[in-house]
Design a protein around this motif. Structure first.
Motif, mmCIF file in Angstrom:
data_model
loop_
_atom_site.group_PDB
_atom_site.id
_atom_site.type_symbol
_atom_site.label_atom_id
_atom_site.label_comp_id
_atom_site.label_asym_id
_atom_site.label_seq_id
_atom_site.Cartn_x
_atom_site.Cartn_y
_atom_site.Cartn_z
ATOM 1 N N THR A 221 -16.916 -15.929 -52.322
ATOM 2 C CA THR A 221 -15.741 -16.210 -53.424
ATOM 3 C C THR A 221 -15.711 -14.708 -53.950
ATOM 4 N N THR B 113 -10.407 -20.634 -58.027
ATOM 5 C CA THR B 113 -11.594 -20.777 -57.315
ATOM 6 C C THR B 113 -12.690 -20.013 -58.158
ATOM 7 N N GLU C 241 -15.909 -21.317 -60.321
ATOM 8 C CA GLU C 241 -17.251 -21.034 -59.944
ATOM 9 C C GLU C 241 -18.043 -20.286 -61.174
#
Length: 351
Positions: free
Chosen positions: A104, A162, A166
């Motif tokens: 990520t 994203t 997260e």
């Protein structure tokens, strides 16, 4: 001669401080272009000189040096949830390791690098305004973009969404203890420090409210989260903080004349972040801090976002407040949307 030399030093630092007031006061984004370009250049030069003086003579010098920021783990957040609120209220800063996975972090870093190239091309072609994509920063460095940039991001972009989701899910116990789980996203951006970035002066990002200038205004705590998108090595420029300087009393002292301000800085203990890829820190936006110089040959990129339980900054045009957000997305996002599991249905942006 010694007395004259000392008086000259104070005069120079006083002039530097006066110019810095124009450049690095909370909520002001510098004076870089147009009729203010010359004054902005002078302010920037003076700010960098003052930053070097602070590093050499003040920050951590009388308090045993700059120590490493106290950090905990995600499991540590869960175990100490009941103590987090008091600790954060007292210190104003805490580190949390491993809030983003490496894939990520890598995806968001690639997105920021590519998006910044596109944004610069649009600005240079006069298709968009500089201020639409970049914010002002303390000690930017020379040129239009300088060595240090505050580059705005949109939570609507998949890579940003994203990463934000997260990180927020990893930080949920800390969020619950500080801003709540339906806080507004006041800032969503990235701090890019290119090789050659100068050290910053100590500064807060926002002012304390209420305060003598704005006695009727009030604001819930704004918490800013930095997330490293690569390992931040020693010469890439850690962030230095002065814990416990986010209070009304601390800001009253901070706003004294330069000599008293320097004594105030010198008497406070200093800590610095040493973030690895995916690590984060949270700090009260009123806390005094600065970015160190980047003397490496590597770019340092931090993803950051600022949250508060209060939806709107109370002063007109967000004066002295959080400014690093795309204008059309100010007030548009609540963290409750991002705290859902990644595969859950998602509503459109909006509070």
């Amino acid at each position: 001669r010694a007395e004259a030399s000392m008086e000259l030093r104070w005069a120079m630092r006083g002039a530097a401080a006066a110019a810095l007031m124009l450049l690095a006061a909370p909520g002001t984004h510098g004076l870089a272009f147009g009729a203010s370009a010359l004054l902005g250049k002078l302010a920037a030069t003076n700010a960098e000189q003052l930053a070097r003086f602070e590093a050499k003579e003040l920050v951590g010098v009388k308090t045993g040096g700059v120590k490493q920021l106290m950090s905990t783990t995600r499991s540590g957040l869960e175990r100490t949830g009941s103590e987090l609120k008091g600790y954060f209220e007292r210190q104003g800063v805490i580190g949390v390791s491993s809030v983003l996975s490496a894939p990520t972090a890598d995806a968001l870093l690639a997105h920021i690098n590519a998006e910044q190239v596109r944004a610069r091309a649009d600005i240079d072609a006069e298709l968009t305004e500089f201020e639409a994509r970049f914010g002002g920063v303390n000690c930017r460095g020379p040129g239009r973009y300088g060595n240090r940039q505050d580059f705005f991001l949109s939570p609507s972009q998949p890579e940003v969404r994203t990463a934000l989701g997260e990180a927020l899910r990893s930080l949920e116990p800390l969020l619950r203890a500080t801003v709540g789980l339906d806080a507004t996203v006041h800032e969503c951006s990235s701090l890019v420090s290119d090789p050659g970035s100068p050290r910053q002066c100590m500064h807060p990002d926002t002012i304390v409210l209420p305060c003598p200038q704005f006695p009727l205004a009030s604001m819930e705590t704004l918490v800013t989260f930095f997330v490293a998108l690569q390992d931040v090595e020693e010469d890439m420029g850690h962030t230095v903080f002065l814990p416990k300087t986010h209070t009304p009393d601390a800001h009253l002292l901070w706003n004294k004349p330069q000599k008293q301000k320097e004594a105030f800085i010198g008497l406070h203990k200093a800590v610095e972040s040493k973030l690895g890829k995916g690590d984060s820190l949270a700090f009260d936006s009123r806390l005094l801090h600065c970015g160190r110089e980047n003397t490496s040959h590597k770019k340092r990129v931090l993803f950051y976002f600022t949250l508060s339980a209060q939806a709107e900054w109370p002063l007109p045009e967000r004066r002295h407040g959080p400014l690093s957000m795309l204008k059309n997305e100010i007030g548009a996002w609540r963290i409750s949307e991002f705290l859902r599991p990644a595969d859950s249905p998602s509503d459109s942006a909006g509070a």
